[in-house]
Design a protein around this motif. Structure first.
Motif, PDB file in Angstrom:
ATOM      1  N   ILE B 112       0.844  -1.203   0.000  1.00  0.00           N
ATOM      2  CA  ILE B 112       0.000   0.000   0.000  1.00  0.00           C
ATOM      3  C   ILE B 112       0.874   1.246   0.000  1.00  0.00           C
ATOM      4  O   ILE B 112       0.628   2.209  -0.724  1.00  0.00           O
ATOM      5  CB  ILE B 112      -0.932   0.011   1.233  1.00  0.00           C
ATOM      6  N   VAL B 145      -9.207   0.953   6.130  1.00  0.00           N
ATOM      7  CA  VAL B 145      -9.448   2.369   5.886  1.00  0.00           C
ATOM      8  C   VAL B 145      -9.052   2.727   4.458  1.00  0.00           C
ATOM      9  O   VAL B 145      -9.679   3.540   3.803  1.00  0.00           O
ATOM     10  CB  VAL B 145      -8.670   3.219   6.912  1.00  0.00           C
ATOM     11  N   ARG B 146      -8.005   2.058   3.981  1.00  0.00           N
ATOM     12  CA  ARG B 146      -7.540   2.380   2.639  1.00  0.00           C
ATOM     13  C   ARG B 146      -8.490   1.840   1.567  1.00  0.00           C
ATOM     14  O   ARG B 146      -8.776   2.500   0.573  1.00  0.00           O
ATOM     15  CB  ARG B 146      -6.126   1.791   2.453  1.00  0.00           C
ATOM     16  N   GLU B 149     -13.580   1.905   0.858  1.00  0.00           N
ATOM     17  CA  GLU B 149     -14.381   2.685  -0.064  1.00  0.00           C
ATOM     18  C   GLU B 149     -14.573   1.940  -1.392  1.00  0.00           C
ATOM     19  O   GLU B 149     -15.632   2.020  -2.016  1.00  0.00           O
ATOM     20  CB  GLU B 149     -13.658   4.003  -0.305  1.00  0.00           C
ATOM     21  N   GLU B 150     -13.541   1.213  -1.795  1.00  0.00           N
ATOM     22  CA  GLU B 150     -13.620   0.516  -3.074  1.00  0.00           C
ATOM     23  C   GLU B 150     -14.407  -0.771  -2.960  1.00  0.00           C
ATOM     24  O   GLU B 150     -14.926  -1.273  -3.953  1.00  0.00           O
ATOM     25  CB  GLU B 150     -12.205   0.205  -3.591  1.00  0.00           C
ATOM     26  N   ARG B 185     -15.213   4.783   4.529  1.00  0.00           N
ATOM     27  CA  ARG B 185     -16.172   5.648   3.849  1.00  0.00           C
ATOM     28  C   ARG B 185     -17.176   4.815   3.062  1.00  0.00           C
ATOM     29  O   ARG B 185     -17.074   4.666   1.849  1.00  0.00           O
ATOM     30  CB  ARG B 185     -15.416   6.603   2.940  1.00  0.00           C
TER      31      ARG B 185
END
Lengths: 418, 1168
Positions: B112, B145-146, B149-150, B185
């Motif tokens: 990442i 967290v990274r 969203e995807e 998110r």
């Protein structure tokens, strides 16, 4: 606030990225690269670069650009100061803050960044707290970790963040209790051609290394606090006491920290510890130039001037130099035209000098500028302003700590114009 | 499961998924091979249909063969990682050994960090969210967290873990659960986040509440529709009293609802008081927010600078910062002010200023900058100065910090140049500075330039011009140009300097000089035809287009000054026309046109040739211009209506360009902001509102239970009596309502009033009686009697004690005047030495339409005969010069009433015959009593009188002092100060004495004996002794009469800190030998014709310093010796004269500060 962070090395590779909100494509850094290209020197890259949708705020430390991406209004200093704090933390953790160190410890770096910012807003930036959350890597721990599979994340969650003393961790224990303070003063000066001082001022810091058990409460007083004209404190210092009594009273963080930085009142004359005699001439039409440089001590309060280093950017017309140092060694880089002379210690009986000739580009006209000399030196056991620590007392704990104070004077931005 | 289902609004299948994962996670140990997504049951099918195709791929990839997976990945171009490696990562993640999992997670995080896509590992990673190992867990969080969203749907699998965490007994686990939950998110969990935030906002632990505050903006950015609910949470958290929460909640406030300024009211005082203990990042946010808040709630303190009533609330808050007042400077714009309402600073405004000031000492540059901008935007002009020192300190920091600070300093220097003037040298440029820093420093230096420092600055600039950094040199030349336009005196010098640069070898330098010279010449072209000629010659050499164009323009514009050269230049240019750059071509056409109009005989053909060339130019601008000009200037058969005006068009007088700072007008952006730095509005920038015309109701900030310290004093005050009824009115309520009904006023009013009562805490009995009178005699006010004026000036530091008592009895008879006026009156005496430092404040009673000039004069006159018409609408509080003028006006009044009164106190006759030292000796013999000495002794003729108390401020009592240079008999370490009192009033002044000396540490003072009575127009002299501790620090004390107290201070010139010692030439040389090096200061000067003889030198030196001459063999040398009075350090002065008046002055003194100051003083004395 801070959306993302990119770390860019000197060859222009992005070697680390971290996002605190939605992911920002790394192509945003193209704007940064553009700006970097426009600036001839790396330090001339503007710290704030506007792009159509983002603003890039960057700092350059240890040849690494830390590029923060922000989207909305935020005080630029807020971001800059935070980025510097990040670098300081890395340095604290890994000893150095280089690309290699960051790559080797990428997981720790990531954990740190995660703790330091939450949604782009700084969360825990005190090193004492961070160290409780994430143990700094040491060789021993790395070995142990690989064998046992244990971790460098703190088993217990830190309490400091919740206490009234947010900068100190609790439960500190040492067998040898010691507190060391380094008073380091730097002289910033500009000396003109004729040797007279155009501007000179003294900036000092007190760096502390405090390893004391429990919750000690220290007071540090000066013999002559009036010397201090402008001060800035570590948050641990009680401002009221300083205002009222000119005493530094504080519960120290554990370990190394900068207690105080100060500026010595400008009314006091600044003693200039070295003088420079120089004679640099270029003759019109000739391809030779003369170069003479002599250093000598002046107003050193009887202390030796050590680690003297003279650097100078010679004019572009200079092809090479052929010099004779009476002591030390010199180097000249014909590409960057950077002359540096490592003098060492100044012996008042036999003043160090550097003499010889410069060969100039034939045919070229004589350079109309003369080089400026930047001088670095150190004087041990002397605070040039005369600042003296009176005493250090400890309250709140019963043991007797070992206390030490060290003074040092250094050249800051010390320039001699010729 | 049901509530959860509702909450998530997920398809049934998804809930099943969640369930299966939960069970999976719990019983994971022996089922590791079986991934939850693999479970081939019916639920899974529905699930698949719900997800996006590419997520489908990842799900399936897990069970597809390696080859197929590889194929799939090729389809998606962005995936860079090798499929094989991911397989073993997955294996490791699925293993039951923590160490393997950890290793896998570390590798994933490293991916990442490098920006590699690790999203396909999501299913494998998310399973480990409930892992017991804390580090694995943390890294899983990082991953979540990274990528959440995807992979929204898969991310839901982790939610329940966090929900459990939110209920954990450990506050830190609760906090971290909330942190991660709010960071992923995923829109679908908005309701869950909302619930969690609300719950956490009322958590017991402040740390959890802080996390809740952090979560608010996260949720807001995810779903702005939640704003209203979030504002409720913010409101609740704003009321929180812990420092931990304050910074975070204000940050949330700024992101979510910066416009809801009303939420701040109730928390304003608390935020101000907590500020110093908030962590540094929070401080920045809070200070910025409060700056905006204050702009909407308070009045502009600079609306009329002279009317600052600060003393009152200062006392109220128990302020301890005295230095603040030292910074204050008098700045008067008073005449316009008289009509306005008096300004009184809201105590809350003062609270903000006072509580932020210590933060200037922060180590964090952002905090310092935030305070600096707050002061710049909010503080009274006089107080803004305090920030300069802190900002200059930041210049030592990293270059990025310097860059930002300099930008802001540049803006500030335009508005308030004086603030940074003392730090001029801190902006000197070093060759090692990056160019962008150099240019900014240059900007600041240029802004700081004025008549007095311009010579130093220009000398500095001369060095810069030699720099190797050519961009910087160009900037320097422009800076010189700007200095020249701004400061008329140096214009010629600058111009000459720039002309010299024209012969520089570097073309860039020359070009830049040409451009700047052009601008300068435009200001006064007549005198400089020589320069124009010189520049005309340069056209042969200079190639830089901008410079060529500038020269051509100049020649064209001033062709009548160079009638012979101009056509020739045009000839040359015509030859090279085709090869020139576009801007040069345009200027050639221009030149041709102008010459054609003035000198058509010689240039007609040339012009036509040029125009013909231009007609066929490639650039359409040039073609157009040529066509246009031809039509205008060449007379045609038809048309040509404009041609008669051609001269007017081309040769009109052009106004000289104004060279302005690029930082001008930037201050409408809040300083320190990104928008200011970029000079453009950044996204979400909150405009700094303008000051309101009328202050909004201050009572909104009142809190039910005031938690601050001073409330008790307020109560006390109320009990005591409603003492100062007038006071509240000065705040802005109009009308003659200063009755005793303050109790019914709003609370904050009463606060300020109570402040005032505190201020006059030392008030005497007489006050109270006056008070009564005041309320009694209300009806009398309108009577056209000589009305007491209520106009004053006060020094804030003085406020609390000096505020107290009142002037003479005669006033009381005239009319009991409003309290605050009387209070402040007592402090006017400071003026002459702190003209620029003391803040002036003025107030007048609202109902009095006419304001009057001079208190004392008036008094006198009014008791006699003066009707109120005599009053003038002018103000005493002016700069000294103005005051002097007015004084003479007033003196006329004096003559009317009291015929003989000299303004200057009498200096007793002088026996100049005796040499200084002889007088000293005699004095030592004869004097036993200080009082006696005062009467008997007079000073030598060189003694200079200093004003201690001007008679206007002293209400008729004028006090001067001088340093008599006699030893003070009671204490040899004290310096005798002779004080002359003159009573200019018509009544007796009684009980003159000293009170409350405020001395720097180490300083001592022996007061003079009380003077019982000073009859009208009498003069009395007294002697007091002060030990200044060999410093030029002022001794401050109060001078009291039976009615009044005046704050005065005595500051010694350095020369008075010493006394002569006798020594021989040999001794002198020996001592001098000991005081070499740092202790020796020498200066060269050239003596004027007037003082080339011994006698003149001796006289001037001894007048500057109290030192004695040392006998000496050579007549070229004068030597003097003295010692400082307190410590007895030797002071040796040598004046060595050479041919033609060249002189070297050397001072040897152990105390370097004294030495330097003395050199300066003697130099001045000698060069006069």
């Amino acid at each position: 606030m801070i959306h993302s962070l990119f770390l860019v090395n000197s060859s222009g590779d992005i070697f680390l990225e971290k996002h605190w909100k939605s992911v920002v494509s790394r192509s945003v850094c193209d704007y940064f690269f553009e700006a970097q290209e426009r600036a001839t020197e790396p330090e001339n890259v503007p710290p704030v670069i506007p792009t159509p949708h983002h603003y890039l705020i960057n700092v350059l430390r240890h040849k690494i650009f830390f590029v923060a991406v922000i989207q909305t209004e935020v005080p630029p200093l807020f971001v800059i100061e935070f980025l510097h704090r990040v670098v300081d933390t890395f340095q604290d953790y890994f000893g150095v803050c280089t690309e290699a160190a960051i790559k080797d410890n990428v997981v720790v770096v990531y954990e740190l960044l995660e703790e330091m910012l939450d949604n782009g807003f700084p969360l825990a930036t005190e090193s004492n707290i961070l160290k409780e959350l994430i143990k700094p890597p040491t060789i021993l721990r790395t070995v142990v970790n690989t064998i046992t599979g244990s971790t460098n994340v703190g088993e217990q969650l830190p309490t400091g963040q919740l206490s009234v003393v947010p900068w100190r961790r609790t439960g500190v224990k040492y067998t040898n209790n010691e507190a060391y303070f380094d008073v380091v003063e730097e002289i910033d000066a500009i000396i003109d051609k004729s040797g007279s001082t155009i501007t000179a001022e003294i900036q000092g810091v007190i760096d502390a290394c405090v390893k004391l058990t429990g919750m000690p409460d220290l007071t540090l007083s000066f013999m002559n606090p009036r010397l201090l004209d402008d001060v800035s404190f570590h948050p641990c210092v009680r401002f009221k006491r300083w205002e009222a009594e000119r005493i530094l009273s504080f519960i120290p963080p554990d370990g190394n920290f900068r207690l105080l930085s100060y500026h010595v009142s400008s009314q006091n004359l600044v003693a200039i510890p070295v003088y420079v005699k120089h004679n640099i001439t270029f003759r019109e039409g000739s391809s030779q130039g003369r170069f003479e440089l002599t250093l000598g001590p002046k107003q050193t309060m009887g202390k030796a001037v050590e680690s003297v280093l003279v650097t100078s950017q010679l004019p572009r017309g200079v092809l090479n130099v052929n010099l004779n140092p009476s002591q030390g060694t010199y180097t000249f880089d014909p590409v960057t035209k950077l002359l540096s002379w490592d003098v060492g210690k100044i012996n008042p009986q036999k003043l160090p000098s550097l003499k010889g000739s410069m060969s100039l580009q034939t045919g070229a006209s004589k350079p109309d500028e003369n080089p400026t000399f930047n001088i670095q030196f150190k004087i041990q056991q002397l605070a040039i302003s005369g600042l003296k620590v009176n005493r250090l007392d400890m309250y709140g704990e019963k043991y007797k700590p070992f206390k030490g104070i060290k003074y040092m004077t250094k050249a800051g931005k010390f320039q001699v114009r010729t | 499961m049901n509530p959860m289902q509702k909450l998530l609004q997920l398809p049934v299948g998804a809930v099943n998924m969640v369930k299966s994962v939960q069970s999976q996670v719990q019983g994971q140990a022996n089922e590791e091979a079986k991934s939850p997504v693999l479970t081939p049951d019916g639920g899974q099918q529905t699930w698949y249909s719900a997800v996006q195709p590419d997520e489908l791929r990842h799900l399936r990839a897990d069970r597809e063969s390696g080859e197929e997976k590889g194929f799939l990945e090729e389809g998606v171009g962005t995936v860079q990682s090798q499929p094989l490696r991911h397989d073993d990562l997955k294996e490791m993640l699925d293993s039951n050994k923590d160490s393997l999992k950890l290793e896998a997670m570390k590798r994933i995080v490293a991916m990442i960090a490098r920006g590699k896509n690790a999203s396909e590992l999501f299913p494998a990673v998310v399973k480990n969210v409930a892992c017991k190992n804390i580090e694995v867990k943390k890294l899983v969080y990082v991953y979540l967290v990274r990528y959440a969203e995807e992979q929204q749907d898969l991310a839901l699998l982790s939610i329940s873990t966090f929900q459990r965490g939110l209920k954990d007994p450990n506050q830190l686990i609760r906090a971290s659960a909330l942190r991660v939950l709010s960071s992923i998110r995923v829109t679908i969990i908005v309701p869950i986040m909302m619930l969690a935030i609300k719950e956490a906002a009322s958590d017991m632990s402040p740390y959890v509440r802080k996390t809740a505050a952090h979560a608010i903006p996260k949720l807001y950015s995810l779903d702005p529709d939640q704003k209203d609910q979030l504002i409720e949470v913010i409101e609740k958290l704003l009321a929180d009293k812990t420092t931990l929460v304050a910074g975070s909640v204000v940050m949330a406030f700024e992101e979510v609802c910066p416009e809801r300024i009303d939420l701040i009211h109730k928390n304003y005082r608390k935020l101000c008081n907590l500020l110093i203990d908030v962590e540094e990042w929070g401080q920045v946010v809070i200070i910025n927010m409060l700056t905006r808040y204050a702009r909407t709630q308070f009045l502009n303190p600079n609306i009329n600078e002279s009317l600052l009533e600060e003393g009152c609330e200062k006392a109220f808050y128990g302020s301890d910062d005295e230095d603040e007042s030292k910074e204050e400077s008098a700045d008067a714009e008073v005449s316009t002010v008289a009509k306005r309402k008096p300004y009184v600073m809201d105590p809350d405004h003062r609270l903000l200023l006072r509580n932020t000031k210590p933060l200037l000492q922060s180590r964090n540059a952002a905090v310092v900058m935030a305070v600096a901008q707050l002061y710049f935007h909010l503080a009274p002009k006089a107080e803004v100065g305090v920030i300069a020192k802190a900002l200059v300190r930041l210049m030592r920091s990293h270059s990025e910090v310097q860059y930002v600070v300099l930008q802001n300093v540049a803006t500030m220097t335009i508005k308030r140049r004086g603030m940074f003037e003392p730090y001029l040298k801190s902006f000197y440029i070093r060759s090692t500075d990056p160019t962008q820093i150099k240019v900014l420093k240059l900007e600041v230096l240029t802004n700081l330039a004025n008549e007095t420092n311009i010579s130093t600055i220009l000398r500095e600039f001369q060095t810069y011009i030699k720099s190797m950094d050519k961009d910087f040199v160009a900037a320097t030349i422009q800076a010189i140009g700007r200095c020249a336009t701004n400061i008329g005196e140096v214009r010629d010098t600058c111009l000459n300097g720039l002309v010299q640069l024209l012969s520089n070898r570097d073309e860039l330098v020359v070009a830049e000089s040409v451009v700047v010279i052009k601008k300068l010449l435009q200001m006064q072209p007549e005198q400089h035809s020589e320069i124009i000629k010189h520049m005309a010659k340069l056209t042969d050499n200079i190639q830089v287009p901008m410079a060529r164009a500038s020269i051509l323009w100049l020649i064209g514009e001033y062709c009548e000054h160079v009638p012979k050269i101009a056509p020739d230049v045009l000839r040359k240019m015509a030859k090279t026309f085709t090869n020139e750059e576009d801007i040069v071509k345009l200027q050639i056409i221009n030149l041709a046109a102008k010459l054609y109009l003035t000198n058509s005989k010689q240039t007609k053909l040339l012009t036509q040739y040029v125009l013909n060339l231009a007609k066929y130019d490639q650039n359409y601008d040039i073609r157009d211009r040529a066509r246009f000009i031809r039509q205008l200037i060449v007379p045609m058969d038809k048309g040509g209506a404009l041609s008669k005006y051609a001269k007017k068009l081309f040769l009109a007088l052009k106004p000289a360009p104004v060279l302005e700072s690029p930082f001008k007008d930037r201050d409408h952006f809040q300083l320190g902001s990104l928008s200011h730095l970029l000079n453009a509005k950044a996204g979400a920038y909150q405009e700094l509102p303008d000051w309101p015309e009328v202050a909004p109701d201050p009572s909104v900030r009142n809190v039910e239970v005031p938690e601050w310290t001073k409330c008790s004093s307020r109560d006390k005050r109320k009990d005591k009596k409603v003492e100062k009824p007038f006071y509240s009115d000065s705040e802005g309520e109009s009308g003659p309502t200063e009755s005793a009904d303050s109790g019914s006023d709003s609370q904050s009013d009463s606060e300020s009033r109570s402040g005032s009562s505190e201020g006059s805490g030392s008030g005497s009995e007489s006050e109270d009686s006056e008070e009564d009178e005041a309320s009694d005699s209300e009806g009398l006010e309108e009577a056209p009697k000589g009305r007491k004026i209520v106009k004053s000036k006060m020094k804030t530091s003085a406020s609390d004690s000096a505020a107290s008592d009142e002037s003479g009895g005669e006033e009381r008879n005239v009319r009991p005047k409003p309290k605050h006026g009387k209070r402040s009156e007592s402090e006017e005496e400071e003026e002459e030495e702190s003209e620029s430092e003391s803040s002036e404040s003025e107030s007048e009673s609202e109902q009095e339409s006419e304001s009057e000039t001079d208190v004392k004069r008036k008094k006198k006159v009014s008791t006699a005969s003066a009707p109120s018409k005599q009053t003038k609408k002018t103000n005493v509080e002016k700069k000294e010069t103005v005051e002097k003028k007015e004084m003479s006006l007033l003196d006329l009044d004096d003559f009317l009433s009291t015929p003989v009164e000299s303004t200057t106190p009498q200096v007793t006759p002088v026996n100049s015959v005796l040499s200084n030292s002889l007088v000293t000796d005699l004095e030592g013999l004869s004097l036993t009593d200080s009082m006696m000495s005062a009467v008997n002794i007079t000073s030598s003729n060189s003694v200079k009188m200093y004003e201690l108390l001007h008679r206007i401020k002293g209400e008729g009592l004028a006090v001067e002092y001088c340093f008599s240079r006699q030893p003070f008999s009671l204490d040899m370490h004290m310096i005798a100060v002779q004080i002359h009192f003159t009573n200019n009033t018509s009544s007796e002044v009684k009980n003159l004495h000293v009170e409350e000396p405020k001395l720097q540490s180490g300083m001592r003072m022996k007061e003079f004996q009380e003077i019982d009575v000073l009859p009208p127009s009498a003069t009395v002299t007294a002697v007091m002794g002060i030990d200044f501790c060999d410093s030029t620090q002022a001794a401050n004390f109060q001078l009291c009469t039976h009615t009044r107290k005046f704050f005065v201070s005595i500051q010694p010139p350095v020369g008075e800190l010493m006394m002569p010692v006798f020594m021989t030439e040999n001794e002198f040389k020996k001592e001098q030998g000991k005081l070499m090096g740092m202790n020796e200061i020498s200066e060269k000067l050239v003596l004027g014709e007037m003082c080339r003889n011994d006698l003149a030198i001796v006289q001037r030196v001894t007048s500057a310093a109290n030192i004695g001459r040392v006998p000496c063999g050579s007549d070229k040398e004068c030597r003097f010796a003295g010692k400082t009075v307190t410590s007895g350090s030797l002071v040796l002065v040598t004046v060595l004269t050479k041919e033609g008046g060249a002189t070297q002055l050397t001072v040897n003194c152990e105390k370097m500060v004294i030495g330097t100051m003395l050199v300066k003083d003697i130099l001045q004395a000698l060069s006069q």
